[in-house]
Design a protein around this motif. Structure first.
Motif, short mmCIF file in Angstrom:
data_model
loop_
_atom_site.label_atom_id
_atom_site.label_comp_id
_atom_site.label_asym_id
_atom_site.label_seq_id
_atom_site.Cartn_x
_atom_site.Cartn_y
_atom_site.Cartn_z
N PHE A 6 5.30 6.72 -1.86
CA PHE A 6 4.38 6.37 -2.93
C PHE A 6 2.98 6.18 -2.36
O PHE A 6 2.82 5.68 -1.25
N PRO A 7 1.97 6.54 -3.13
CA PRO A 7 0.60 6.38 -2.63
C PRO A 7 0.11 4.95 -2.78
O PRO A 7 0.71 4.13 -3.48
N LYS B 184 2.87 9.49 -9.82
CA LYS B 184 3.27 9.58 -8.42
C LYS B 184 4.31 8.53 -8.04
O LYS B 184 4.80 8.52 -6.91
N PHE B 185 4.65 7.64 -8.97
CA PHE B 185 5.68 6.63 -8.71
C PHE B 185 7.02 7.03 -9.33
O PHE B 185 7.96 6.24 -9.31
N GLY B 186 7.07 8.22 -9.87
CA GLY B 186 8.34 8.70 -10.42
C GLY B 186 9.12 9.46 -9.39
O GLY B 186 8.70 10.54 -8.94
N VAL B 187 10.27 8.93 -8.95
CA VAL B 187 11.11 9.68 -8.02
C VAL B 187 11.56 10.95 -8.74
O VAL B 187 11.58 11.01 -9.98
N LYS C 77 0.85 -1.18 0.00
CA LYS C 77 0.00 0.00 0.00
C LYS C 77 0.90 1.24 0.00
O LYS C 77 1.90 1.28 -0.68
N LYS C 78 0.53 2.24 0.76
CA LYS C 78 1.37 3.43 0.84
C LYS C 78 2.69 3.08 1.50
O LYS C 78 2.71 2.45 2.56
N VAL C 79 3.80 3.48 0.88
CA VAL C 79 5.12 3.16 1.44
C VAL C 79 6.04 4.37 1.38
O VAL C 79 5.88 5.25 0.53
N THR C 80 6.98 4.40 2.30
CA THR C 80 8.07 5.37 2.27
C THR C 80 9.36 4.59 2.06
O THR C 80 9.61 3.60 2.75
N ILE C 81 10.16 5.02 1.09
CA ILE C 81 11.38 4.29 0.76
C ILE C 81 12.61 5.19 0.85
O ILE C 81 12.51 6.41 0.74
N ALA C 82 13.76 4.57 1.07
CA ALA C 82 15.05 5.21 0.89
C ALA C 82 15.61 4.64 -0.40
O ALA C 82 15.60 3.42 -0.60
#
Length: 209
Positions: free
Chosen positions: A123-124, A188-191, A42-47
């Motif tokens: 990412f949403p 919204k998935f484009g860094v 689902k919604k995630v925060t990544i490094a």
């Protein structure tokens, strides 16, 4: 002579059994189902770190992230089809998932990644994606995934090219390699680095497939 021959045959049989067992355990005969539905995350925060170049070079980042945050799920985002875009220009990002849904990011872990030059992005949650999964049991599983998953995904996307779908995302989590290609919220998935020096049509990235 007979004993030597028997010993050689026995060694050959054992080697064959071990090799076949390793291939099977790695997922050689795993049936892969490509489906459309809810994504595995689902919604995630990544490094992450962003790169341009051949996708085969991404493994150095996977190794690096596994050392910085052992035990954390790893993620790769691949933005271009190398059959259409020259390899030196292919865009990808690799990193670790720091948090999912509403869970908070561990500040100590975050600091380790930032010290190593990683950036943070979120990412949403999306409602629809093309998905598939493959067992992650050995190093060979990583190579088998290309044949068993990525190519069927490509065929599926080509046969059902009604909507744009990109990027290709792979997640290494819970002894699985999970794949998803979002069918909505693509931009919204484009860094941030993906957009630099890229000609964009509208507000979407160029389709992956």
């Amino acid at each position: 002579m007979a004993a030597w021959l028997f010993s050689g045959l026995s060694l050959g049989v054992v080697t064959t059994v071990i090799t076949v067992s390793y291939l099977l355990y790695s997922g050689l005969l795993t049936h892969v189902t490509v489906a459309t539905g809810p994504p595995p995350i689902k919604k995630v925060t990544i490094a992450y770190k962003f790169r341009r170049g051949p996708y085969r070079n991404c493994w150095s980042l996977y190794v690096e992230t596994s050392k910085i945050g052992p035990g954390l799920p790893q993620i790769g985002l691949f933005y271009d089809d190398p059959n259409k875009i020259p390899e030196p220009h292919c865009r990808y990002a690799v990193g670790s998932i720091l948090s999912e849904e509403e869970n908070e990011v561990d500040e100590e872990v975050l600091k380790r990644y930032e010290t190593a030059g990683y950036k943070v992005f979120s990412f949403p949650e999306v409602t629809h994606a093309v998905t598939a999964s493959f067992p992650y049991r050995t190093l060979l599983s990583i190579f088998l995934r290309l044949i068993k998953v990525v190519r069927p995904l490509q065929r599926h996307m080509l046969e059902n090219k009604k909507k744009p779908a990109f990027p290709l995302i792979e997640i290494y989590k819970d002894n699985l390699i999970q794949f998803m290609v979002p069918l909505n919220e693509h931009n919204k998935f484009g860094v941030p680095e993906v957009w630099h020096g890229t000609v964009i049509s509208g507000d979407l990235l160029p389709p992956l497939w």
